[in-house]
Design a protein around this motif. Structure first.
Motif, PDB file in Angstrom:
ATOM      1  N   LEU A 196       0.821  -1.210   0.000  1.00  0.00           N
ATOM      2  CA  LEU A 196       0.000   0.000   0.000  1.00  0.00           C
ATOM      3  C   LEU A 196       0.851   1.254   0.000  1.00  0.00           C
ATOM      4  N   TYR A 197       1.864   1.284   0.868  1.00  0.00           N
ATOM      5  CA  TYR A 197       2.721   2.465   0.896  1.00  0.00           C
ATOM      6  C   TYR A 197       3.516   2.596  -0.402  1.00  0.00           C
ATOM      7  N   ASP A 240     -12.575  -4.628  -1.163  1.00  0.00           N
ATOM      8  CA  ASP A 240     -12.072  -5.029  -2.475  1.00  0.00           C
ATOM      9  C   ASP A 240     -10.573  -4.866  -2.549  1.00  0.00           C
ATOM     10  N   ILE A 241     -10.067  -3.796  -1.938  1.00  0.00           N
ATOM     11  CA  ILE A 241      -8.623  -3.569  -1.995  1.00  0.00           C
ATOM     12  C   ILE A 241      -7.896  -4.637  -1.185  1.00  0.00           C
ATOM     13  N   ILE A 250      -6.574  -3.682   6.374  1.00  0.00           N
ATOM     14  CA  ILE A 250      -6.188  -2.288   6.622  1.00  0.00           C
ATOM     15  C   ILE A 250      -7.176  -1.666   7.600  1.00  0.00           C
ATOM     16  N   SER A 251      -6.733  -0.554   8.194  1.00  0.00           N
ATOM     17  CA  SER A 251      -7.649   0.232   9.007  1.00  0.00           C
ATOM     18  C   SER A 251      -8.331   1.275   8.125  1.00  0.00           C
ATOM     19  N   ASP A 252      -9.393   1.889   8.704  1.00  0.00           N
ATOM     20  CA  ASP A 252     -10.151   2.872   7.923  1.00  0.00           C
ATOM     21  C   ASP A 252      -9.319   4.093   7.593  1.00  0.00           C
ATOM     22  N   ASP A 253      -8.472   4.514   8.557  1.00  0.00           N
ATOM     23  CA  ASP A 253      -7.673   5.724   8.337  1.00  0.00           C
ATOM     24  C   ASP A 253      -6.724   5.543   7.164  1.00  0.00           C
ATOM     25  N   LEU A 254      -6.079   4.388   7.122  1.00  0.00           N
ATOM     26  CA  LEU A 254      -5.149   4.122   6.019  1.00  0.00           C
ATOM     27  C   LEU A 254      -5.868   4.139   4.683  1.00  0.00           C
ATOM     28  N   TYR A 255      -7.041   3.542   4.654  1.00  0.00           N
ATOM     29  CA  TYR A 255      -7.802   3.513   3.407  1.00  0.00           C
ATOM     30  C   TYR A 255      -8.140   4.924   2.962  1.00  0.00           C
ATOM     31  N   ILE A 259      -6.876   6.942  -0.540  1.00  0.00           N
ATOM     32  CA  ILE A 259      -7.751   7.503  -1.576  1.00  0.00           C
ATOM     33  C   ILE A 259      -7.560   8.996  -1.727  1.00  0.00           C
ATOM     34  N   THR A 260      -7.264   9.708  -0.640  1.00  0.00           N
ATOM     35  CA  THR A 260      -6.972  11.135  -0.797  1.00  0.00           C
ATOM     36  C   THR A 260      -5.708  11.337  -1.619  1.00  0.00           C
TER      37      THR A 260
END
Lengths: 433, 230
Positions: A196-197, A240-241, A250-255, A259-260
């Protein structure tokens, strides 16, 4: 640099005759000359074999200077306990590792394949022991056989003897992420979410690229184009990711951060250059088929068509029978609707699919309903208050769903799409008592 | 008893059984559905078209199911629907509906008495439709500006701020509700509500007074409006 691998008194020690020596000669001719003189001066103290070899190397032409002499040492120079422990761990036998460290250990594919072969062999032997056909010995038979051969009364089921397929015990998806020495392959391994990173860094590289590109076009005098049109698509959801792009959760914050970051890419001018990268994370809504499924029309004795269907709401269950060419009569458990439902709000819920489509007086309904707050089970076992027969909203909701799913056979597909937008096609998924 | 229950629920070889475990409690309504799901529009005029537009925004979105409150009848009123839910007590929707029907009856009776006792010139000015009185009363009780406390530099200031239409509605209904719950229970609730709605229609009473006090405070603190943009 010069590496004199042995101490200086090696040349003088006659007990070292069985050992071999490396002398790494460097580029500087002065150093080489000094070494050569030193070795030649003390060469008589060495063994005869070594003397011969040394003389050959030292008196060789200048082109041989940069290459190491062909003698290699066979003993460790620095023998710290730390090094010895490291070497021992690298060559450890994986079978003897404590399985409590399973989370930190990563198994290779060859190892897992070896275990799968062992498992298959063992299953065949088990079948032969039990006297059954080894080809048709299923997983459930394996469990029963082991319960028979190794009975245990332990309450904790994972502690009982088991024989599971190694794909369950050793999840092969977690591939080796590091070398033998412990160095990880991915440069972002220690972030715990390298994939992800890594994508976020890629997006930022694209943004910087577009900045420099936009500066060039501005100097040439060109105006930026219109912003990117992504069409009728929406971002991939978190689940889905997790499935497609990553292998972990993942946590919600990371997601949201992820997206931002990509929305920043989209807002940049000239972002059509990286449209392929962006559309990986965008998806069109693939609608479920709003077909009728297993429902079928049947013809009754009067010659009128009817459809049978089921309805659910909370713990209420209804069997609904929709009859065409009717006059708007609704009977529930043998009674007309006005007697069964005392409250007007419940009558409205039953009738909403008809009002939504404007088809009030064209159908008849016969239904049987039970369950919910006023159902038989609650009357017997539940607390005795407000059981006066007025709280039947769950039954009404069940009938409403039954009608809305049965009406789809008498309607055009465009009107089914309108019903979907009205929210009459799905079951209300709120289980609160 | 159990046998008859099972026969009732046997359809196409699928057997449903109701047990103690089937009644369960799941927390948080909002967690049942993803945030991408959209609620359906309760206005029946939205679904007039026989053919829905293709490639619309709604065609690409998942839609939540409609709750059992939502009936697509022609008598749907957004402000009335919200009024019911704010005046609710202990989840007793039956009682609130009866309250509202009786208040509208009382309003009609009071206005009819005035109408019959009035001269012909004044008859045009008297409003007889209780729905219109209800809407006008709420409009008179809606504030245009709200005051919010902001702490800056160790001190807390009261700053005027704009208001959403939903927030306006909630403020108006809440101020009417508080007056209702102050009254004595020996007087009928429908009469009390009817009198307050008529008072708000005439710009009198506690609901309108609450709004005017807010406006005064905002006017007094108008110097600090730049602390919050918007």
């Amino acid at each position: 640099m010069l590496y004199l691998v042995t101490p200086l008194n090696f040349f003088l020690d006659s007990r070292c005759y069985h050992k071999r020596v490396t002398l790494y000669l460097c580029n500087f001719a002065m150093w080489n000359h000094c070494l050569k003189c030193f070795a030649l001066r003390n060469i008589n103290s060495l063994n005869a074999d070594i003397q011969v070899q040394l003389r050959q190397c030292l008196l060789a032409p200048v082109t041989m200077v940069n290459k190491p002499i062909s003698l290699v040492i066979e003993r460790y120079i620095s023998t710290s306990q730390h090094l010895h422990r490291k070497i021992r761990l690298m060559t450890v036998d994986r079978d003897n590792v404590n399985l409590q460290l399973k989370k930190q250990v990563r198994y290779s594919e060859d190892y897992i394949q070896h275990k799968i072969d062992e498992h298959n062999l063992g299953v065949r032997r088990l079948a032969a022991m039990m006297g059954e056909d080894p080809d048709s010995f299923t997983n459930e038979d394996v469990k029963k056989a082991i319960q028979y051969l190794f009975p245990s009364s332990l309450t904790a089921k994972p502690a009982r003897p088991q024989m599971e397929h190694p794909s369950v015990v050793f999840p092969a998806k977690i591939k080796l992420q590091a070398n033998k020495e412990g160095r990880p392959h991915h440069y972002l391994f220690y972030t715990r979410q390298p994939a992800l990173y890594g994508l976020m860094h890629e997006a930022y590289d694209c943004i910087l690229d577009l900045h420099s590109y936009a500066d060039k076009m501005r100097k040439m005098g060109q105006r930026p184009p219109k912003p990117l049109d992504l069409g009728l698509t929406h971002w991939l959801s978190k689940e889905d990711i997790e499935k497609e792009v990553l292998s972990s959760k993942i946590s919600d914050d990371l997601y949201n951060q992820f997206i931002t970051q990509i929305e920043r890419l989209v807002e940049e001018p000239y972002s059509e250059k990286y449209k392929d990268f962006i559309m990986k994370f965008r998806r069109k809504l693939v609608q479920r088929e709003l077909s009728t499924g297993t429902l079928e029309k049947e013809v009754g004795k009067d010659g009128r068509e009817f459809v049978r269907c089921q309805g659910f709401r909370k713990t209420a269950r209804a069997d609904v029978k929709l009859i065409a060419n009717g006059s708007g009569k609704i009977t529930i458990n043998g009674k007309p609707m006005q007697e069964f439902f005392n409250i007007i709000a419940d009558r409205e819920t039953v009738v909403t699919p008809f009002i939504f489509l404007g088809i009030l007086l064209r159908f008849d309904v016969e239904a049987t309903v039970d369950g919910g707050f006023q159902g038989n089970w609650m009357m017997l076992h539940g607390k005795q208050y407000f059981h006066d027969g007025t709280r039947k909203s769950a039954m009404a909701g069940a009938i409403r769903y039954g009608i809305s799913s049965a009406i789809r056979l008498f309607i055009s597909p465009e009107q089914i799409e309108i019903m979907r937008r009205g929210g009459l096609i799905d079951i209300i998924f709120k289980l609160v008592c | 008893m159990a046998h008859s229950l099972q026969r009732l629920l046997l359809v196409r070889n699928i057997q449903w059984t109701i047990t103690k475990q089937s009644i369960c409690v799941i927390p948080a309504l909002n967690s049942s559905y993803n945030k991408t799901f959209v609620p359906p529009n309760p206005d029946p005029k939205f679904y007039k078209d026989d053919v829905p537009a293709k490639d619309d925004e709604l065609s690409q979105k998942n839609i939540k199911p409609a709750p059992s409150d939502q009936t697509y009848s022609c008598f749907y009123d957004h402000e009335l629907h919200r009024f019911e839910k704010i005046v609710l007590r202990k989840g007793n929707s039956v009682q609130t509906r009866q309250l509202i029907w009786r208040t509208f009856e009382e309003i009609k009776c009071i206005q009819l008495k005035k109408y019959n006792a009035a001269d012909e010139d004044e008859k045009e000015n008297i409003e007889l439709n209780p729905l219109k009185i209800f809407h006008q009363a709420l409009d008179n009780a809606k504030p245009l500006v709200d005051v919010v406390s902001v702490s800056k530099g160790g001190a807390s200031y009261r700053v005027p701020v704009s208001v959403n239409p939903n927030q306006q509605l909630f403020f108006a209904t809440k101020s009417i509700r508080e007056e209702l719950w102050k009254g004595k229970p020996k007087n009928a609730a429908a009469l009390r509500l009817a009198k307050e709605l008529l008072a708000a229609y005439n710009n009198e009473g506690g609901a309108v007074k609450r709004k005017l006090d807010l406006h005064k405070e905002a006017h007094a603190n108008r110097a600090y409006a730049n602390l919050l943009h918007g």
